[in-house]
Design an enzyme around this catalytic site. Structure first.
Site, mmCIF file in Angstrom:
data_model
loop_
_atom_site.group_PDB
_atom_site.id
_atom_site.type_symbol
_atom_site.label_atom_id
_atom_site.label_comp_id
_atom_site.label_asym_id
_atom_site.label_seq_id
_atom_site.Cartn_x
_atom_site.Cartn_y
_atom_site.Cartn_z
ATOM 1 N N PRO A 122 0.768 -1.288 -0.007
ATOM 2 C CA PRO A 122 0.065 -0.021 -0.057
ATOM 3 C C PRO A 122 0.818 1.369 -0.084
ATOM 4 C CG PRO A 122 -0.900 -1.372 1.415
ATOM 5 C CD PRO A 122 0.365 -2.315 1.049
ATOM 6 N N TYR A 123 1.976 1.281 0.528
ATOM 7 C CA TYR A 123 2.897 2.443 0.697
ATOM 8 C C TYR A 123 3.265 2.826 -0.700
ATOM 9 C CZ TYR A 123 7.135 5.323 1.004
ATOM 10 O OH TYR A 123 7.945 6.223 1.028
#
Length: 393
Positions: A198-199
């Site tokens: 997700p980062y």
């Protein structure tokens, strides 16, 4: 018995008029003076002075960037909500540059649209360096929505405010995590982006928004997107360092964990993953010194051109394994750090290092602080002299 003396009325009226005139004059004079309301030096453009908004400027990388900008005579406004940053870093900068009109700090959350608009309305920015972001791969797999809000949504709010207030230069802090786990090394700017956590996904979404807006009619944006690799080191003169909050250390950089182990804060260093398809089974990364990194940001700012988007990898071009890094950390600290080997960390990838050819050629930037042990030694000196980081905010 009370009575009204008509003869005193003109005299009283005259006093009132005089008081009103004097009050009006005082207000006018105050409004013309620096620091009153919206008439501070930060609220107006000044010939020969570039005013840079540094979002996340109380954080590790942002504070080092603010220091470099101030040394180079830029005017700097730091905006930070201190959720990850340190007020102690800001106080160091304020002590180094106390002159009026050099540095101001604004406590604000960039997820609040009203706050963001107010900041842009009350200040005359010439450029934005956007560092503010949560930035731990492991944490992003545990709290993905937080990462999309903090990185992607907040960047959108910054862009909307820039558009509304005519700020047209953006230097965006991105990451090699947008590439995911490419088939070929080294990574170039043309390497396809397939982020796996997700980062990286949130950063790529933010990049896409920035590029789409820059390409829209009438935007006239000057944009530089810097995708950097694993950041280490600290200010060579020992004024700033890295000080993550205690509760975030388990998600933090490997250098912080090494130093914690050397200081005895934790019993040893946990190396996550020994079965990767690399020479020694541990991850390979490209470690870039923070001093070189902020130099890349300043060079990018100086080279930014309207209606152009520059995208650059910021790395050394050399990959080192986690085991190599740990050996360098042991030498830098002089401590035989205990190592515990664990399973892989979710969202990690085996091997990532850069090809810095493009940034070398187009921005005349080269990494100079490439001795791993020396970068760690500089950071270790700051850690030893600041065992509690900057102290409480």
């Amino acid at each position: 018995m009370d009575y009204f003396d008509a003869r005193r009325k003109p005299h009283n009226v005259g006093k009132i008029i005089a008081a009103l005139v004097l009050t009006t004059l005082c207000i006018f004079v105050l409004k013309q003076s620096p620091g009153f309301g919206g008439n501070s030096v930060f609220s107006r453009h000044e010939h020969g002075v570039t005013h840079v908004l540094v979002t996340g400027g109380a954080g590790y990388i942002g504070s080092h960037a603010a220091l470099r900008l101030l040394k180079d005579n830029y005017r700097v406004t730091i905006v930070d909500n201190l959720s990850r940053g340190n007020m102690g870093a800001v106080k160091v900068l304020q002590g180094l540059f106390p002159q009026p009109g050099r540095l101001q700090f604004i406590f604000a959350d960039l997820g609040n649209q009203k706050s963001v608009n107010k900041i842009f309305a009350e200040n005359a920015f010439d450029a934005v360096m956007h560092f503010a972001a949560v930035a731990y791969v492991g944490e992003s797999t545990l709290e993905p929505l937080r990462y999309y809000h903090n990185i992607t949504s907040n960047t959108l709010l910054i862009l909307e405010a820039m558009a509304s207030h005519g700020v047209q230069t953006l230097i965006y802090s991105s990451t090699c995590a947008t590439y995911g786990e490419p088939d070929k090394m080294p990574i170039t700017e043309a390497t396809p982006q397939f982020p796996i956590n997700p980062y990286g996904k949130a950063k790529k979404m933010a990049e896409d928004i920035i590029i789409d807006f820059s390409n829209s009619k009438g935007a006239d944006m000057a944009v530089m997107i810097l995708r950097y690799f694993n950041v280490i080191g600290s200010d060579p003169e020992g004024r700033l360092g890295e000080a993550p909050r205690p509760e975030l250390r388990e998600h933090g950089r490997i250098s912080g964990a090494c130093f914690d182990a050397a200081l005895g804060v934790i019993p040893g260093l946990k190396v996550k993953g020994t079965d990767y398809p690399t020479a020694d089974g541990t991850c390979i990364r490209d470690y870039i010194d923070v001093t070189d990194l902020v130099d890349a940001h300043v060079k990018a700012l100086n080279k930014a051109e309207p209606r152009k988007v520059g995208i650059y990898n910021v790395g050394t071009g050399r990959g080192r394994s986690v085991n190599e890094f740990v050996d360098a950390c042991k030498k830098a600290t002089g401590v035989n750090i205990k190592i515990e080997y664990l399973n892989r960390r979710p969202g990690d990838y085996a091997e990532v290092y850069s090809d810095p050819t493009k940034i070398n050629k187009e921005l005349n930037w080269t990494a100079h602080y490439t001795d791993l042990k020396e970068s760690l030694s500089v950071a270790w000196r700051w850690q030893k002299s600041h065992p509690r980081g900057y102290g409480p905010n």
